[in-house]
Design a protein around this motif. Structure first.
Motif, PDB file in Angstrom:
ATOM      1  N   ARG A   1       1.832   2.087  -3.568  1.00  0.00           N
ATOM      2  CA  ARG A   1       0.674   2.669  -4.279  1.00  0.00           C
ATOM      3  C   ARG A   1       0.428   4.120  -3.775  1.00  0.00           C
ATOM      4  O   ARG A   1       0.551   5.141  -4.590  1.00  0.00           O
ATOM      5  N   GLU A   2       0.520   4.285  -2.552  1.00  0.00           N
ATOM      6  CA  GLU A   2      -0.029   5.474  -2.065  1.00  0.00           C
ATOM      7  C   GLU A   2       1.191   6.929  -1.948  1.00  0.00           C
ATOM      8  O   GLU A   2       1.072   7.730  -2.055  1.00  0.00           O
TER       9      GLU A   2
ATOM     10  N   GLU B   1       2.049  -1.039 -11.881  1.00  0.00           N
ATOM     11  CA  GLU B   1       1.379   0.387 -12.028  1.00  0.00           C
ATOM     12  C   GLU B   1       1.560   0.907 -13.339  1.00  0.00           C
ATOM     13  O   GLU B   1       0.667   1.037 -14.340  1.00  0.00           O
TER      14      GLU B   1
ATOM     15  N   GLY C   1       5.855  -3.028  -7.458  1.00  0.00           N
ATOM     16  CA  GLY C   1       4.570  -2.296  -7.569  1.00  0.00           C
ATOM     17  C   GLY C   1       4.580  -1.343  -8.621  1.00  0.00           C
ATOM     18  O   GLY C   1       3.525  -0.963  -9.445  1.00  0.00           O
TER      19      GLY C   1
ATOM     20  N   THR D   1       0.799  -1.223  -0.181  1.00  0.00           N
ATOM     21  CA  THR D   1       0.000   0.031   0.099  1.00  0.00           C
ATOM     22  C   THR D   1       0.858   1.332  -0.006  1.00  0.00           C
ATOM     23  O   THR D   1       0.473   2.259  -0.707  1.00  0.00           O
TER      24      THR D   1
END
Length: 530
Positions: A52-53, A463, A459, A49
């Motif tokens: 991603r964040e 993306e 990640g 996470t």
């Protein structure tokens, strides 16, 4: 060194502060300890996470994990001696307050750099709490049998925190923002502060040596430089001058730390303890077990989410067998130790850890969860055997006046072993990942920011693959997953080799039973009962 059975006035007994019996105090200590152990596995589930964040790279993820472990390990010894000198409950309560405040800071961090700093602050609080909890337990429970049972409960609580952390993290991430995995610590900290004053007895050793801030600075600086070199090597090059210079400087500072501890009149770590094989090989065994466990959890949570496609909650549930088996086995380890001896339990546990890591390293892009479950179970089983047995061996060599520093030594072994596991296994993963994904992408001349994102983490590559779509997107995703799994295999294979070497060391050198002879400082000590 003071005889364990003869408590002199200088090793003051717990002062009555209206507390109930020792078992009530144990509950308060263990519940507070829960947030320290809970934090590790909650954070692991949240790592994808954070990619991603916050756009964190794999190297930055390593620092988010290791900033906490580095400060935790570097300050724990001086915190342990401070607890012995100034009051164990006092230092424990201060640690709770610092840990809670830093958790709030981490929850609202707006960047990777701020989160790393907040994690370091949490390490300060944890360093004050962890040795104080165990030294209070060993001070309250004077009977060797009761002490062993209490330590088993303490170890089981550590396992419980590891066990519920992944599921708790998954549930929080399912319903709240990523900062909730840190915010959850605050109610525990407040409850611990309220109960500690009422239910935990105060104790101290007035004759304890004064704190050793110079030793603390040298240890943090040396470990920090060494970890920096290991973590940054995949990005800057393993043979680059700055990496080699930082690594060499770190080793030199650690040598200076050892020389300082030998020369000073008030060392935070009494190196004479290591003359006792039950102490030195017990701390080594714990560190090697945690090297494998922490390193494996670091890569497995990313593998389950990025490669196998599970959500944070589903990942937490699937990590549960590792931590759950550790929590179940940990209280049984002292019982097995009484029957088979420390050498057999610790050596066997490390062999089981090595087997688990080896099985996990065989995963490939076509593997499913069932293919890695056996390795995860072996990992939890082995760690559950090693940690309590090593801890009992370590604490059994120490007199009451040194329980704070002794228990801190165990905590340093856990955190240092874990930090090195994340650094080494994570860096090997990153090196292999970049070697496998970099050359095929080179002809496409991606913009610098996109190239850094793809090379920085799985990640980031996934993306970009989603944004590209078409036929190129799935090809990029497949290439990235293949490179990641290959790097994971390399890292876990090295972890298996490290654990196997630890098993050989334990079988060869760790005494099976305590001997009624002089301790590290030369005075007789009471042997731990079989």
């Amino acid at each position: 060194m003071t005889n364990v059975r003869e408590m002199p006035p200088s090793a003051a007994a717990p002062q009555d502060s209206g507390a109930g019996n020792g078992w009530v105090a144990l509950v308060v200590l263990c519940v507070s300890l829960l947030i320290v152990t809970l934090d590790n596995t909650i954070l692991n589930v949240a790592l994808p996470t954070l990619v991603r964040e916050l756009g964190a790279t794999t190297t930055q993820l390593q620092w988010i994990v290791d900033a906490y472990a580095l400060v935790f390990a570097g300050l724990m010894l001086v915190a342990g001696s401070s607890a012995d000198r100034f009051g164990r409950r006092k230092v424990f309560s201060a640690g709770l307050a610092v840990f809670g405040a830093a958790s709030a800071w981490a929850a609202y961090s707006g960047s990777v750099g701020m989160l790393i700093a907040a994690r370091a602050g949490m390490g300060v609080g944890a360093a004050m709490m962890m040795p104080a909890t165990l030294s209070i337990i060993t001070d309250v429970f004077r009977d060797p049998g009761e002490r062993r049972r209490a330590i088993g409960v303490w170890a089981g609580t550590s396992g419980l925190g590891i066990a519920i952390g992944p599921v708790a993290g998954g549930l929080l991430l399912e319903h709240f923002w990523w900062g909730s995995v840190f915010w959850v610590n605050i109610p525990f900290a407040l409850a611990g502060l309220a109960c500690a004053r009422l239910l935990v007895p105060e104790s101290r050793t007035p004759s304890a040596l004064r704190p050793d801030p110079a030793g603390a600075v040298l240890s943090v600086l040396g470990l920090g430089l060494l970890l920096w070199a290991i973590i940054e090597a995949p990005v800057r090059g393993w043979s680059s001058g700055i990496v080699l210079g930082a690594g060499g400087a770190g080793l030199a500072v650690l040598v200076c730390f050892a020389l300082w501890e030998r020369a000073t009149t008030h060392p935070m770590l009494n190196l004479a303890f290591f003359r006792e094989r039950r102490f030195s090989f017990a701390t080594s065994s714990v560190a090697l077990a945690m090297f494998g466990l922490f390193g494996a959890l670091f890569v497995l949570t990313q593998y389950l989410q990025f490669s196998l496609g599970y959500s944070a909650l589903a990942t937490g549930v699937r990590i549960l067998p590792v931590a759950g088996l550790l929590a179940l086995v940990a209280p049984l380890s002292p019982v097995l130790m009484r029957a088979a001896g420390t050498k057999v339990v610790v050596g066997t546990g490390l062999l089981v850890v090595a087997g688990g890591l080896w099985q996990l390293s065989r995963a490939d892009v076509s593997s499913a969860y069932g293919d890695v479950l056996a390795g995860m179970l072996l990992l939890g089983l082995g760690a559950g055997l090693v940690v309590p047995a090593s801890l009992d061996s370590l604490m059994g060599t120490l007199p009451p006046g040194d329980t704070g520093v002794g228990s801190a030594s165990n905590g340093v072994s856990v955190q240092l072993g874990g930090a090195l596991g994340v650094a080494v296994i994570g860096s090997l993963l990153t090196t292999r990942y970049q070697d496998r994904i970099g050359p095929p992408l080179a002809p496409y001349r991606l913009p610098h920011d996109l190239s850094d994102s793809v090379l920085g983490s799985l990640g980031g590559a996934l993306e970009l693959a989603q944004r590209v779509g078409g036929t190129s997107g799935p090809l990029l995703a497949a290439l990235a997953r293949s490179a990641f799994v290959s790097g994971m295999g390399l890292g876990l294979t090295v972890g298996a080799a490290v654990a196997a070497c630890g098993a050989a060391l334990a079988f060869a050198a760790l005494p099976s039973r305590p001997a009624a002879r002089s301790s590290a400082s030369g005075d007789p000590t009471d042997p731990v009962e079989d």
